[in-house]
Scaffold this motif. Structure first.
Motif, PDB file in Angstrom:
ATOM      1  N   ASP A   1      12.163  20.719  34.290  1.00 55.50           N
ATOM      2  CA  ASP A   1      12.185  19.578  35.240  1.00 55.50           C
ATOM      3  C   ASP A   1      11.968  19.714  36.718  1.00 55.50           C
ATOM      4  OD1 ASP A   1      13.761  18.152  33.157  1.00 55.50           O
ATOM      5  OD2 ASP A   1      15.721  18.961  33.592  1.00 55.50           O
ATOM      6  N   LEU A   2      10.961  20.729  37.004  1.00 54.89           N
ATOM      7  CA  LEU A   2      10.320  20.903  38.194  1.00 54.89           C
ATOM      8  C   LEU A   2       8.873  20.747  37.953  1.00 54.89           C
ATOM      9  CD1 LEU A   2      12.123  23.775  40.161  1.00 54.89           C
ATOM     10  CD2 LEU A   2      12.337  21.267  40.610  1.00 54.89           C
ATOM     11  N   ASN A   3       8.215  19.973  38.660  1.00 54.22           N
ATOM     12  CA  ASN A   3       6.645  19.835  38.737  1.00 54.22           C
ATOM     13  C   ASN A   3       6.121  21.702  39.196  1.00 54.22           C
ATOM     14  OD1 ASN A   3       6.203  19.923  41.640  1.00 54.22           O
ATOM     15  ND2 ASN A   3       6.882  17.814  41.643  1.00 54.22           N
ATOM     16  N   PRO A   4       5.036  21.731  38.917  1.00 50.06           N
ATOM     17  CA  PRO A   4       4.469  23.033  39.133  1.00 50.06           C
ATOM     18  C   PRO A   4       4.264  23.285  40.719  1.00 50.06           C
ATOM     19  CG  PRO A   4       3.090  22.057  37.604  1.00 50.06           C
ATOM     20  CD  PRO A   4       4.021  21.152  38.074  1.00 50.06           C
ATOM     21  N   GLU A   5       4.249  22.493  41.653  1.00 46.65           N
ATOM     22  CA  GLU A   5       4.357  22.653  43.155  1.00 46.65           C
ATOM     23  C   GLU A   5       5.684  23.040  43.440  1.00 46.65           C
ATOM     24  OE1 GLU A   5       3.469  20.387  47.437  1.00 46.65           O
ATOM     25  OE2 GLU A   5       3.204  19.405  45.306  1.00 46.65           O
ATOM     26  N   ALA A   6       6.645  22.323  43.020  1.00 43.59           N
ATOM     27  CA  ALA A   6       8.242  22.473  43.426  1.00 43.59           C
ATOM     28  C   ALA A   6       8.733  23.802  42.902  1.00 43.59           C
ATOM     29  CB  ALA A   6       8.838  21.465  43.019  1.00 43.59           C
TER      30      ALA A   6
END
Length: 432
Positions: free
Chosen positions: A329-334
């Motif tokens: 549920d988190l994109n790679p950057e986050a």
């Protein structure tokens, strides 16, 4: 026109009656289990309080954006958000008239498991009203007398910080303020506590309403923090956000982070920010955190990957909650930002489960006050501003490179030993 006024009066009267009835349906709050650090009697914060009133009375300050009903002598608060922030004091008794200080003291300094006394709300005394519509409007003069009352309590307290408690969903003013009062009690009544009483619908089946009201309450919460920062002498303003209270504290702090720049940002005296069982989307939580992480002394997030309440909240929202996150549920950057932040000194993640916290139920959600180890850790962090290592926790790194902390099997003995050694070192330093 008179008919309209009468109609509105009747409407608010009905709402008030419904609100009061809802309070009656809320579960009674009983004195929580004694935090582990106090169960042996070796560490006793009550004896450190030179102004301790040895009685069953305990009070907390409160702030609410709920619409009120009734006059000053019979004030109650509805489940609807308003456009004013109301500040005051909530007065509680622990147990009944027959409950004396000796009984309360014995229960509060041991692991005695017999029936715990109930907390009873005796009175809510409103002292100041702050408009929320226009922050540029002049502050009412009554804020000065209210701030004076706060500062008088701080002057007489061992702990010079303010702790702001933000309750979860399905909570009445009684239930939320009582949870805050318990925290104050177990500091030896040495700490000043504010309960932010946002307008929960006070009904387990009205979670959607709570989510909407929480979103409307974040600016009011941010306003409270700035008022405490500007008008009180508190050394630090600590925040404990429980469950859906995270939907208020997290965006409220994000507003603060986006608005305050330069010198004003450096003047903010935020201390420890602690999210317990955080019911807010993990993606939103991380985005919010990016905007304010540099302001407080630290931000703590507790995680129980089996939390059953947060599992239901995930089903409602369609995204995992910060207190029970899923990596996808988190994109790679986050995700990378969170890993980097966890490796620093400002963002601490604490993992809790039945394997590392003895006696914790698998799906526990209310652990910050229901489990003696975790409530003890909250107290030590807030009172001493100690990092996880100095609080006796154990460092771990998961397969994604995220640093997190857990409780060791000997936590109670370890934390008591740490505090006793610190007291010994302090006493020795005074001799030189």
């Amino acid at each position: 026109m008179n008919a309209l006024v009468n109609y509105r009066s009747l409407f608010y009267l009905i709402v008030g009656l419904i609100s009061v009835a809802a309070v009656g349906c809320q579960p009674t709050v009983y004195l929580m289990p004694t935090p582990a650090i106090m169960t042996t009697g070796e560490i006793n914060p009550f004896n450190l309080n030179p102004n301790l009133e040895e009685s069953n009375r305990v009070e907390v300050f409160f702030a609410t954006n709920r619409i009120p009903v009734g006059d000053d002598d019979s004030r109650s608060y509805t489940i609807f958000p308003g456009n004013k922030l109301r500040l005051g004091i909530a007065y509680f008794t622990i147990g009944g008239k027959e409950t004396d200080w000796k009984q309360i003291f014995e229960l509060s300094t041991s692991d005695e498991s017999r029936d715990r006394p109930a907390l009873h709300l005796e009175d809510l005394k409103e002292l100041a009203v702050i408009p929320l519509d226009d922050e540029t409007a002049p502050i009412p003069k009554e804020i000065k007398s209210f701030a004076a009352a706060v500062n008088d309590v701080l002057a007489d307290s061992i702990d010079k910080d303010i702790m702001v408690y933000v309750h979860g969903a399905n909570s009445s003013t009684y239930r939320a303020a009582a949870q805050a009062a318990q925290y104050r009690h177990f500091t030896g009544r040495n700490s000043m506590v504010f309960a932010f009483l946002w307008p929960s619908a006070e009904n387990l089946l009205a979670y959607g309403t709570d989510v909407r009201h929480a979103a409307k309450s974040a600016p009011a919460f941010k306003r409270l923090i700035t008022l405490l920062n500007d008008y009180t002498t508190a050394e630090n303003i600590n925040i404990l956000a429980y469950s859906a209270g995270s939907q208020i504290a997290s965006p409220g702090l994000a507003i603060l982070g986006l608005e305050e720049k330069g010198e004003k940002r450096r003047q903010l005296r935020l201390g420890e920010v602690y999210f317990a069982g955080a019911d807010i989307g993990i993606d939103t939580f991380v985005e919010n955190l990016k905007t304010y992480l540099d302001i407080p002394r630290s931000v703590t997030l507790t995680i129980n990957l089996k939390d059953t309440v947060l599992a239901m909240a995930e089903w409602h929202h369609g995204v995992s909650r910060a207190g029970r996150p899923r990596a996808e549920d988190l994109n790679p950057e986050a995700a990378q930002w969170a890993r980097t932040a966890s490796a620093g000194s400002g963002f601490d993640i604490i993992g809790v489960d039945e394997n590392t916290v003895v006696g914790l139920s698998s799906g526990a959600h209310d652990f910050w006050y229901a489990h003696p180890w975790i409530s003890s850790d909250v107290l030590v962090q807030f009172l001493f501003h100690a990092d996880p290592l100095k609080r006796g926790l154990v460092e771990n790194v998961n397969e994604y490179g995220l640093r997190y902390w857990t409780f060791p099997p000997d936590y109670p003995d370890r934390i008591i030993g740490i505090i006793q050694e610190a007291k010994k070192e302090e006493a020795e330093s005074r001799q030189f």
